[in-house]
Design an enzyme around this catalytic site. Structure first.
Site, short mmCIF file in Angstrom:
data_model
loop_
_atom_site.label_atom_id
_atom_site.label_comp_id
_atom_site.label_asym_id
_atom_site.label_seq_id
_atom_site.Cartn_x
_atom_site.Cartn_y
_atom_site.Cartn_z
N ARG A 42 -12.80 -8.44 -2.36
CA ARG A 42 -12.12 -8.24 -1.08
C ARG A 42 -11.70 -6.77 -0.92
O ARG A 42 -11.17 -6.15 -1.82
CB ARG A 42 -10.88 -9.14 -1.02
CG ARG A 42 -10.07 -9.00 0.27
CD ARG A 42 -8.95 -7.99 0.14
NE ARG A 42 -8.10 -7.95 1.32
CZ ARG A 42 -7.18 -7.03 1.54
NH1 ARG A 42 -7.01 -6.04 0.68
NH2 ARG A 42 -6.44 -7.06 2.62
N THR A 81 0.85 -1.19 0.00
CA THR A 81 0.00 0.00 0.00
C THR A 81 0.89 1.24 0.00
O THR A 81 1.99 1.20 0.51
CB THR A 81 -0.83 -0.03 1.30
OG1 THR A 81 -1.57 -1.23 1.32
CG2 THR A 81 -1.74 1.16 1.42
N1 GLY Z 1 -3.19 -2.68 3.59
C1 GLY Z 1 -3.67 -2.97 2.34
C2 GLY Z 1 -4.65 -4.03 2.27
O1 GLY Z 1 -4.61 -4.96 3.10
O2 GLY Z 1 -5.48 -4.01 1.41
#
Ligand code: GLY
Length: 285
Positions: free
Chosen positions: A195, A167
């Protein structure tokens, strides 16, 4: 400190990526020096990271198991404004769409609704797929087939292949004491379609208020369960220095769960991770 921009390229993105986080932080600081505010700075810093295909956000995002890329991004500022998109497809810069959502009565738009909104706002069709994402998906599928996953990954064996999370995020403070936080991601490396992780969720993947701004990276499912950014923010609001608060946040996780946190407050800056985490801090006195 009068102006601060901090960027990160994800827990697990090593120092070899810090040139990317540096360029992003410099872009954010340029925005502040030219009269833009903390929110403008965070958006422009994240756009630099989304456009750098080495990072798992925007172009370069990981694909879901069906081969599609669904991205998440969000923004929050110290005026209690927030906006985000989740599972958005085929846009170049999800963070810019999140900025537009901030102007609506809503906080989070997902899936087809988010894409429809983006088109309505003039964001053209764009395919964020890269060779790297294709290759990674093939590798992941192979690992799922062979079961060659790390011991803690029990649910897929436990759903997420660690060390690949990437991220991106930024926090900023401008000279008026206005704070903003933002995050953007292609998710983790093994994902079912639909998701959504922590990154677009206020309180989990990002938080900003009158005491500062916080954003995070790592395994979203674990971050969500700890409402991580609000928890770290609350520590800062009670007077803890951002560095200590970020370290405290990371200490909530067992070492096999990758996590990284960046934060800014009047008391200074904070950067902590249990992995290598490319990041950059620019703070002006
Ligand atoms: N931290 C990014 C994710 O788990 O989507």
């Amino acid at each position: 400190m009068t102006r601060v921009v901090i960027t990160h390229g994800g827990a697990g993105a090593g120092k070899e990526y810090s040139d990317g986080t540096q360029r992003a932080a410099e872009k954010g600081m340029e925005v502040l020096r030219n009269g833009g505010n903390a929110l403008d700075a965070v958006v422009e810093a994240i756009v630099v990271l989304e456009d750098d295909e080495r990072f798992n956000a925007g172009t370069g995002s990981y694909a879901k198991l069906n081969g599609e890329i669904e991205m998440d991004a969000a923004l929050m500022d110290s005026r209690m404004q927030a906006g985000g998109v989740a599972a958005i497809k085929r846009v170049k810069n999800p963070i810019r769409v999140a900025r537009c959502v901030m102007e609506t009565p809503h906080v989070l738009l997902v899936g087809d609704g988010a894409v429809e909104f983006a088109r309505m706002k003039g964001f053209p069709d764009y395919d964020p797929m890269t060779e790297k994402a294709r290759k990674r998906l093939a590798e992941v599928k192979e690992k799922l087939k062979t079961g060659d996953l790390p011991p803690w990954a029990e649910k897929w064996k436990k759903f997420v292949y660690p060390g690949l999370t990437g991220t991106v995020g930024a926090v900023a403070m401008d000279e008026t004491g206005y704070y903003a936080a933002g995050s953007s991601t292609g998710g983790t490396s093994i994902m079912l379609p639909g998701r959504v992780g922590d990154s677009p969720q206020i309180g989990s993947g990002l938080y900003a208020g009158k005491h500062g701004a916080v954003t995070t990276t790592g395994i979203g499912e674990e971050i969500i369960k700890r409402v991580l950014c609000k928890s770290v923010y609350d520590k800062i609001a009670r007077g803890m220095a951002p560095q200590k608060a970020c370290e405290w946040g990371v200490s909530l996780f067992p070492n096999e769960i990758s996590v990284g946190i960046i934060a800014v407050s009047k008391k200074g800056v904070g950067v902590a991770s249990n992995r290598d985490m490319a990041h950059w801090v620019i703070a002006e006195e």
